[in-house]
Structure formats: C-alpha cells, structure tokens
Design a protein around this motif. Structure first.
Motif, PDB file in Angstrom:
ATOM      1  N   LEU A 172       0.822  -1.210   0.000  1.00  9.46           N
ATOM      2  CA  LEU A 172       0.000   0.000   0.000  1.00  9.46           C
ATOM      3  C   LEU A 172       0.856   1.259   0.000  1.00  9.46           C
ATOM      4  CD1 LEU A 172      -3.041   0.452  -0.011  1.00  9.46           C
ATOM      5  CD2 LEU A 172      -2.931   0.833   2.435  1.00  9.46           C
ATOM      6  N   SER A 173       1.955   1.198   0.740  1.00 11.24           N
ATOM      7  CA  SER A 173       2.807   2.390   0.807  1.00 11.24           C
ATOM      8  C   SER A 173       3.363   2.712  -0.579  1.00 11.24           C
ATOM      9  CB  SER A 173       3.935   2.189   1.813  1.00 11.24           C
ATOM     10  OG  SER A 173       4.756   1.126   1.391  1.00 11.24           O
ATOM     11  N   GLU A 174       3.550   1.663  -1.398  1.00  2.39           N
ATOM     12  CA  GLU A 174       4.019   1.894  -2.764  1.00  2.39           C
ATOM     13  C   GLU A 174       2.890   2.407  -3.650  1.00  2.39           C
ATOM     14  OE1 GLU A 174       5.729  -1.922  -3.443  1.00  2.39           O
ATOM     15  OE2 GLU A 174       7.535  -1.358  -2.323  1.00  2.39           O
ATOM     16  N   GLU A 175       1.716   1.772  -3.484  1.00  4.96           N
ATOM     17  CA  GLU A 175       0.553   2.199  -4.285  1.00  4.96           C
ATOM     18  C   GLU A 175       0.212   3.662  -4.032  1.00  4.96           C
ATOM     19  OE1 GLU A 175      -2.921  -0.247  -3.566  1.00  4.96           O
ATOM     20  OE2 GLU A 175      -1.669  -2.001  -3.949  1.00  4.96           O
ATOM     21  N   LEU A 176       0.266   4.055  -2.773  1.00  5.88           N
ATOM     22  CA  LEU A 176      -0.125   5.425  -2.428  1.00  5.88           C
ATOM     23  C   LEU A 176       0.997   6.415  -2.681  1.00  5.88           C
ATOM     24  CD1 LEU A 176      -2.000   4.768   0.948  1.00  5.88           C
ATOM     25  CD2 LEU A 176      -3.017   5.259  -1.261  1.00  5.88           C
ATOM     26  N   ASP A 177       2.124   5.872  -3.100  1.00  7.75           N
ATOM     27  CA  ASP A 177       3.278   6.706  -3.410  1.00  7.75           C
ATOM     28  C   ASP A 177       3.653   7.605  -2.235  1.00  7.75           C
ATOM     29  OD1 ASP A 177       5.314   7.585  -4.977  1.00  7.75           O
ATOM     30  OD2 ASP A 177       4.152   9.174  -5.943  1.00  7.75           O
ATOM     31  N   LEU A 178       3.705   6.998  -1.077  1.00  4.91           N
ATOM     32  CA  LEU A 178       4.100   7.751   0.114  1.00  4.91           C
ATOM     33  C   LEU A 178       5.596   8.040  -0.008  1.00  4.91           C
ATOM     34  CD1 LEU A 178       2.290   5.585   2.839  1.00  4.91           C
ATOM     35  CD2 LEU A 178       1.474   7.684   1.773  1.00  4.91           C
ATOM     36  N   LYS A 179       5.936   9.269   0.212  1.00  6.64           N
ATOM     37  CA  LYS A 179       7.339   9.635  -0.042  1.00  6.64           C
ATOM     38  C   LYS A 179       8.234   9.404   1.167  1.00  6.64           C
ATOM     39  CE  LYS A 179       6.492  12.054  -4.097  1.00  6.64           C
ATOM     40  NZ  LYS A 179       5.650  10.958  -4.577  1.00  6.64           N
ATOM     41  N   PHE A 180       8.281   8.197   1.652  1.00  4.07           N
ATOM     42  CA  PHE A 180       9.131   7.924   2.807  1.00  4.07           C
ATOM     43  C   PHE A 180      10.518   7.489   2.342  1.00  4.07           C
ATOM     44  CE2 PHE A 180       6.658   4.243   1.706  1.00  4.07           C
ATOM     45  CZ  PHE A 180       7.633   3.271   1.589  1.00  4.07           C
ATOM     46  N   LYS A 181      11.484   7.589   3.272  1.00  2.33           N
ATOM     47  CA  LYS A 181      12.855   7.243   2.882  1.00  2.33           C
ATOM     48  C   LYS A 181      13.120   5.751   3.022  1.00  2.33           C
ATOM     49  CE  LYS A 181      14.558  11.716   4.391  1.00  2.33           C
ATOM     50  NZ  LYS A 181      14.922  12.409   5.617  1.00  2.33           N
ATOM     51  N   ASP A 182      12.480   5.131   4.017  1.00  2.00           N
ATOM     52  CA  ASP A 182      12.721   3.707   4.209  1.00  2.00           C
ATOM     53  C   ASP A 182      11.582   3.084   5.002  1.00  2.00           C
ATOM     54  OD1 ASP A 182      14.219   1.450   3.741  1.00  2.00           O
ATOM     55  OD2 ASP A 182      16.077   2.367   4.442  1.00  2.00           O
ATOM     56  N   ILE A 183      11.431   1.793   4.812  1.00  2.77           N
ATOM     57  CA  ILE A 183      10.404   1.060   5.559  1.00  2.77           C
ATOM     58  C   ILE A 183      11.082  -0.161   6.193  1.00  2.77           C
ATOM     59  CG2 ILE A 183       9.608   0.003   3.372  1.00  2.77           C
ATOM     60  CD1 ILE A 183       6.791  -0.173   4.677  1.00  2.77           C
ATOM     61  N   PHE A 184      10.929  -0.281   7.493  1.00  4.65           N
ATOM     62  CA  PHE A 184      11.632  -1.339   8.225  1.00  4.65           C
ATOM     63  C   PHE A 184      10.661  -2.314   8.881  1.00  4.65           C
ATOM     64  CE2 PHE A 184      14.352   2.516   8.804  1.00  4.65           C
ATOM     65  CZ  PHE A 184      15.463   2.085   8.098  1.00  4.65           C
ATOM     66  N   LEU A 185      11.173  -3.497   9.128  1.00  5.05           N
ATOM     67  CA  LEU A 185      10.382  -4.495   9.845  1.00  5.05           C
ATOM     68  C   LEU A 185      11.066  -4.788  11.187  1.00  5.05           C
ATOM     69  CD1 LEU A 185       7.906  -6.400   9.420  1.00  5.05           C
ATOM     70  CD2 LEU A 185       9.492  -8.113   8.573  1.00  5.05           C
ATOM     71  N   VAL A 186      10.282  -4.865  12.251  1.00  3.43           N
ATOM     72  CA  VAL A 186      10.817  -5.244  13.563  1.00  3.43           C
ATOM     73  C   VAL A 186      10.026  -6.459  14.035  1.00  3.43           C
ATOM     74  CG1 VAL A 186      10.985  -4.570  15.999  1.00  3.43           C
ATOM     75  CG2 VAL A 186      11.512  -2.901  14.233  1.00  3.43           C
ATOM     76  N   GLY A 187      10.724  -7.514  14.391  1.00  5.13           N
ATOM     77  CA  GLY A 187      10.051  -8.690  14.933  1.00  5.13           C
ATOM     78  C   GLY A 187       9.923  -8.499  16.436  1.00  5.13           C
ATOM     79  N   ASN A 188       8.752  -8.742  16.968  1.00  4.84           N
ATOM     80  CA  ASN A 188       8.588  -8.577  18.416  1.00  4.84           C
ATOM     81  C   ASN A 188       8.050  -9.860  19.041  1.00  4.84           C
ATOM     82  OD1 ASN A 188       8.493  -7.353  20.963  1.00  4.84           O
ATOM     83  ND2 ASN A 188       6.376  -6.695  20.652  1.00  4.84           N
TER      84      ASN A 188
END
Ligand SMILES: Nc1ncnc2c1ncn2[C@@H]1O[C@H](COP(=O)(O)OP(=O)(O)OP(=O)(O)O)[C@@H](O)[C@H]1O
Ligand SMILES: [Mg+2]
Length: 260
Positions: A172-188
């Motif tokens: 979705l973040s790609e579809e909406l073309d959100l202009k973020f610098k990075d997307i991270f995953l954290v396992g909890n």
C-alpha cells in the motif's frame, strides 16, 4: 525533522516500541513530539504521562465544530491553533505529546480538518523528531494522515497475520506513493531462531529491511499488569537495550539528514 511512524497488526507491540523510542530519543533533544494516532489511545499510559493529557485533538476539533459559526469574524485558524497549543499539546518530561483521539462524528468536518492539517503541519516544524504510534492496520495510509513519514517501522509478531499485514503495508505504501525514505520491519516477542529466520526470509522476499528481533520480556507484561509505564523497564532488559539501539539508529539517520 524526522518523522517515524510505527505501524503493524493489532497487538504486535507498536505502542511499547513507540514509547521507548520517544524515551530514548528525547534524552538527546527536547524537540520530540510523540503522537498517539490510535483512537484507542494508550501511548500516554505506556509513557506514564496519562494524567498530563488535557484534551485530545479530536475533542478540540469537536469544540471547534460546534462553536465555529458563533466565532463571527474571529480568525478561526488562530482559535484552533491557540486551543491546540494550549490544550492538546501536552508538555512532558523532555518531549511533547499529542493524542489524536476519536475520529470525527456526524456531519461535515472538511473545513475543520483542512484547518487542522494546516495547523499540524506548522506545529510539526517545531520538532526534530516526530514519533507516531499508529492504529492497527492501514487506516492512516489510506487516509493519508501520515503521508509525510520519513521512516515507517512495521512491527510484527511470529504470526502469519502479522507478516501478512506487513506485506500489505509495504504494498500500500508503494501504491499510495508515500514519499518515505525507508520502511523497516521489527520482529517482536520472538522466541526462537527459526522464527527469526522465517521473518528474515519473508522480509527479503517483500523487500523490507529487518531492524531487529525483540524478545518476549516478562518484565513488560509485569509492568503492564501493574499499570506501570514501560519506560520503567530495567536497563538490564534485553528488550530495553535493543529498543535503545533502534532509537540510536534513527538518531544517526537524523544526524545524517541534517548534515547533508
Ligand atoms: N516484547 C514483549 N514482551 C512481552 N510483552 C509484550 C512485548 N511487546 C508487547 N507486549 C505486550 O503485548 C501487548 C500489546 O502491546 P502493545 O500495546 O504495544 O501493542 P500494539 O501493537 O500497540 O497494540 P494495539 O494494536 O492494540 O494498539 C501489551 O500488553 C504489551 O505489554
Ligand atoms: Mg497500541
């Protein structure tokens, strides 16, 4: 300004991580704004500052909505700005906190929301860091309330649903073309090496970087049960140490972005 949005499936540990990121980052600068963007607000409790919260942003918006017609020629934007600074921004130890509260009620809030967006944009510029504890799921992305996040941190547990949500958020973040610098995953709440491997493999497949794996920590559950803030975790806690490392990484990223 560095905006960090913490998101992911419900109950994965977004609020606990947001609270600790606020805690650590605010030890290096007082220009930190923590945003509780979950209508079912609990970031103030995790931070131990619930009694300081006077009004939510939603409550200020409601007051505006019912009284805006009586404001006459008064500058509505100024009124809203005054109320937000005076009542909705809560000055905590070394950071500020704003609780978004519930979504708007019946009626047309377009005008209120458009003024609100302007005031928030202006307000955000006062801070070096903005840490957003998002509600579960993808609401914020589709409503574009966090379209300006620099970094998206997706928290997942060992469940298939947690990973599926992470994947959807990435897509979705790609579809909406959100202009973020990075997307991270954290396992909890990760309790095995196998789980770490599965999550890492999954992250590789969907093109996300794994920041770290946080352990299950009984102390967190204990504090929760006693109604104590998670920022009271002992320094010896592995979760605490690892959350501090994540905060340090964002401090470095922020420093790099400001020296460019
Ligand atoms: N690493 C951990 N070890 C033990 N308990 C944890 C851990 N992380 C989170 N918890 C517990 O899990 C529960 C959910 O955590 P938290 O409220 O941070 O999740 P959330 O993603 O913000 O949930 P929601 O979607 O409801 O907002 C809490 O009771 C919290 O104390
Ligand atoms: Mg939460």
């Amino acid at each position: 300004m560095t905006v960090i949005a913490v998101t992911g499936k419900g109950g994965t540990g977004k609020t606990i991580l947001s609270a600790l990121l606020t805690h650590f980052i605010s030890q290096t600068t007082s220009k930190v704004l923590a945003v509780d963007a979950d209508p079912d607000s609990n970031l103030p409790d995790a931070l131990g500052v619930a009694e300081l919260v006077e009004k939510t942003l939603g409550e200020v918006r409601e007051t505006f909505q019912v009284s805006r017609d009586e404001m006459g020629t008064a500058n509505k934007e100024q009124w809203l700005e005054g109320r937000i600074y005076g009542e909705a921004i809560c000055e905590c130890d070394n950071y500020d906190l704003i609780v978004m509260g519930r979504p708007e009620g019946e009626g047309c809030y377009c005008y209120a929301n458009s003024l609100l967006r302007g005031v928030l944009r202006k307000l955000m510029r006062h801070y070096e860091y903005i840490i957003i504890d998002s509600e579960a799921g993808l609401e914020h992305f589709s409503r574009k309330t966090i379209d300006s996040a620099d970094y998206i941190v997706v928290v997942t547990d060992m469940s298939k649903k947690g990973l599926a949500t992470a994947k959807r958020i990435k897509e979705l973040s790609e579809e909406l073309d959100l202009k973020f610098k990075d997307i991270f995953l954290v396992g909890n709440r990760i309790t095995s090496k196998e789980a770490e491997e599965t999550i890492r493999k999954f992250a590789d497949e969907i093109g996300m970087k794994v920041l770290d794996f946080l352990p299950f920590d009984e102390k967190i559950a204990e504090l929760d049960l006693k109604g104590e803030p998670v920022v009271n975790l002992p320094e010896s806690s592995e979760y605490y140490q690892k959350a501090r490392k994540i905060a340090e990484m964002f401090i470095e990223l922020h420093a790099k972005s400001t020296t460019k």
